[in-house]
Design an enzyme around this catalytic site. Structure first.
Site, PDB file in Angstrom:
ATOM      1  N   GLY A 107      -7.824   4.767  11.444  1.00  0.00           N
ATOM      2  CA  GLY A 107      -8.421   3.971  10.629  1.00  0.00           C
ATOM      3  C   GLY A 107      -7.731   3.323   9.559  1.00  0.00           C
ATOM      4  O   GLY A 107      -6.402   3.627   9.864  1.00  0.00           O
ATOM      5  N   LYS A 130      -4.341  -5.772   2.605  1.00  0.00           N
ATOM      6  CA  LYS A 130      -3.427  -4.576   2.968  1.00  0.00           C
ATOM      7  C   LYS A 130      -1.756  -4.381   1.828  1.00  0.00           C
ATOM      8  O   LYS A 130      -1.427  -5.244   1.770  1.00  0.00           O
ATOM      9  CB  LYS A 130      -3.012  -5.018   4.531  1.00  0.00           C
ATOM     10  N   ASP A 142       0.875   7.021   1.545  1.00  0.00           N
ATOM     11  CA  ASP A 142      -0.013   6.220  -0.052  1.00  0.00           C
ATOM     12  C   ASP A 142      -0.494   5.322   0.350  1.00  0.00           C
ATOM     13  O   ASP A 142      -1.460   4.895  -1.016  1.00  0.00           O
ATOM     14  CB  ASP A 142       2.009   5.828  -0.999  1.00  0.00           C
ATOM     15  N   ARG A 193      -5.561 -10.688   3.902  1.00  0.00           N
ATOM     16  CA  ARG A 193      -4.928 -11.300   5.384  1.00  0.00           C
ATOM     17  C   ARG A 193      -6.239 -11.042   5.813  1.00  0.00           C
ATOM     18  O   ARG A 193      -7.982 -10.908   4.664  1.00  0.00           O
ATOM     19  CB  ARG A 193      -4.385  -9.507   6.506  1.00  0.00           C
ATOM     20  N   ARG A 200     -12.026  -3.758  16.157  1.00  0.00           N
ATOM     21  CA  ARG A 200     -10.763  -3.111  17.334  1.00  0.00           C
ATOM     22  C   ARG A 200     -11.452  -2.450  18.102  1.00  0.00           C
ATOM     23  O   ARG A 200     -12.636  -1.988  18.546  1.00  0.00           O
ATOM     24  CB  ARG A 200      -9.538  -2.212  16.482  1.00  0.00           C
ATOM     25  N   ASP A 269      -6.032   0.746  18.461  1.00  0.00           N
ATOM     26  CA  ASP A 269      -6.327   0.804  17.683  1.00  0.00           C
ATOM     27  C   ASP A 269      -6.018  -0.757  17.049  1.00  0.00           C
ATOM     28  O   ASP A 269      -6.023  -1.329  15.968  1.00  0.00           O
ATOM     29  CB  ASP A 269      -6.337   1.859  16.331  1.00  0.00           C
ATOM     30  N   ASN A 270      -4.819  -1.678  17.666  1.00  0.00           N
ATOM     31  CA  ASN A 270      -4.289  -2.650  17.434  1.00  0.00           C
ATOM     32  C   ASN A 270      -4.692  -3.751  18.302  1.00  0.00           C
ATOM     33  O   ASN A 270      -4.218  -4.993  18.331  1.00  0.00           O
ATOM     34  CB  ASN A 270      -2.783  -2.746  17.605  1.00  0.00           C
TER      35      ASN A 270
END
Length: 511
Positions: A107, A130, A142, A193, A200, A269-270
């Site tokens: 995720g 991002k 984090d 972004r 995806r 996932d990319n």
């Protein structure tokens, strides 16, 4: 009950700050009224957020006028202190095959979509932060980005855009005084972004793996309505949509290969359903040509080496198609029937990639006609380049200056042995066969083969300066990369051999 979208607001106004329309994926609700495909998350405040760089060209395209108030507002939004623009972001949930191993839940661990705005063409664009803080999918991290990685993505996305390669875009960088622990203590930064969609392959893998077939159909139906409105949400329509994804992916990777771009982390996932380059981490533009080049030092087995990128992209498409098998046939079809219907969709990858790649290589060689033997001519050149450690971009740029009846600008790139001279003789013969004109061919080749690419040492120089508070190298490098095919003699130092300090540079998954 499948997830259903709630109504969306009307078209957005211009300027900044402004109230944004919610991203489409965030409008889907489950039976209890909760977000179906992710979670609303707050933007974690930053210490002393400040705008470090604004992509004024993209800002104008999005109707955001540059000025002190705009810059302050963009910094405040990313820093979690501008309720006029948004109060929460949306982090989506997905799965993915990471280095070939399926991870059932991933995720947006450090990215949140804050809304949608409309560009000057009338197309909706999602705006994502991002590095805006932890989300339910941060996996104990984090949720932050650091200036180093933020500058790298900013540069790469704009460099690929200028090369004509589909990609997410970068609107702005916001820096801060917030400390972040990586290998050392660094400062947090946030990247704005921009993309028409951040959907995806992994979104569909997650829904398939969790058995949410109706939700998968709802999300796929949304994708059709948004990006292929000519298709109906029927088995035939879904197969055509998947075919479109396969073709887009094949073309994208062919374009990567044509400029020597290595993604570094080609996990499912990319991979974007729109065929966009997304998630820049340990990427690199190959300098010395080697088919087995690995840009990611975390990729110990070379899964994502340059020469393997097309096969990995096809493998990823197979995972996407497998996740969507429930869509490709009428109810009642068994698994074998579904696979039989889906197989031609995947099989089309090879021909789509080959056609795109060969067309790109012909353009790089300045060939106007398609002839038998062109693929061998290209492969023999690449073998010669590999044997001589030739620089990828410089070799093709120099090839444009070759004259059919004399002159050899390639001796410094290919050497002067029998293999090199033999290839040059074949190339000249091929050019004569189509009555090529030297000057016209040179001009065509210079519009195809970039003079400037984003080399790792250039990115690192801009990063180091930005970390020291000097944005000038970043400004200059971006300006150069926006015109990669122009000679730009004033930027000749940006195509110089790397300095001695660059020998120790490496990038990994932490980049």
């Amino acid at each position: 009950m499948p997830a259903t979208p709630i109504s969306e607001p009307d078209a957005m106004t211009t300027g900044w700050p402004r109230r944004l329309a919610p991203p489409a994926i965030a409008t889907f609700r489950d039976a209890e009224g909760a977000p179906a495909f992710g979670a609303q998350v707050p933007i974690k405040p930053l210490d002393a957020p400040r705008l470090l760089h604004l992509n004024t060209e993209l800002a104008a395209d999005l109707g955001i006028e540059d000025g002190p108030e705009t810059r302050d507002a963009l910094a405040a939004t990313a820093g979690g202190g501008d309720a006029a623009a948004c109060t929460d972001g949306f982090a989506s949930v997905y799965a993915g095959h990471q280095f070939g191993i399926f991870v059932p839940q991933l995720g947006d661990g450090r990215a949140t979509i804050i809304g949608t705005l409309r560009d000057h063409r009338g197309q909706d664009q999602e705006l994502q932060l991002k590095g805006a803080g932890p989300t339910p999918y941060s996996r104990f991290a984090d949720g932050r980005a650091v200036l180093r990685s933020t500058v790298r993505e900013y540069l790469a996305s704009e460099a690929l855009h200028a090369l004509g390669i589909p990609t997410t875009r970068a609107l702005a960088i916001v820096g801060s005084d917030t400390p972040v622990q990586r290998e050392t203590v660094e400062r947090a930064a946030v990247l704005y972004r921009v993309a028409p969609s951040h959907l995806r392959f992994g979104h569909f893998e997650y829904l398939a793996a969790t058995g949410r077939t109706e939700d998968l159909r709802a999300l796929a139906t949304h994708a059709l309505a948004r990006f292929r409105p000519d298709l109906e949400p029927t088995p035939e329509g879904f197969r055509a949509w998947l075919s479109d994804i396969v073709a887009r992916t094949a073309r994208l990777v062919a374009q990567w290969q044509g400029v020597g771009f290595c993604h570094g982390v080609m996990n499912t996932d990319n991979f974007s359903i729109l065929g966009l380059t997304i998630d820049y981490g340990p990427y690199g533009f190959m300098e010395r040509f080697h088919r087995a080049h690995i840009c990611n030092h975390s990729d110990h087995e070379g899964r994502y080496a340059y020469a393997r990128q097309p096969a990995i992209a096809q493998w990823n498409c197979a995972r996407m198609i497998s996740a969507c098998l429930s869509l490709v046939a009428d109810d009642g079809a068994d698994n074998d029937e579904r696979i039989a219907l889906a197989q031609p969709v995947l099989d089309a990858f090879a021909s789509a990639y080959s056609a795109s790649a060969l067309a790109i290589w012909r353009d790089k060689l300045g060939l106007r006609e398609a002839r038998d033997g062109d693929d061998a001519l290209v492969n023999d050149l690449l073998e010669r380049m590999e044997a001589s450690d030739a620089d990828f971009a410089r070799t093709f740029r120099a090839l444009a200056d070759l004259r059919i009846d004399g002159g050899d600008p390639l001796a410094d790139h290919l050497g002067e042995d029998e293999a090199a001279t033999g290839w040059l003789s074949r190339y000249r013969e091929r050019l004569r066969a189509e009555h090529s004109d030297d000057d016209a061919r040179r001009d065509r080749m210079r519009r195809t083969n970039p003079r400037f690419v984003l080399r790792n040492w250039l990115a690192q120089h801009a990063i180091s300066a930005a970390e020291s508070g000097d944005p000038a190298p970043l400004d200059r490098l971006l300006d150069c990369l926006r015109r990669p095919f122009d000679e730009q003699p004033e930027c000749a130092d940006l195509d110089a051999p790397p300095p001695d300090w660059a020998a120790g540079l490496s990038v990994s998954c932490s980049s």
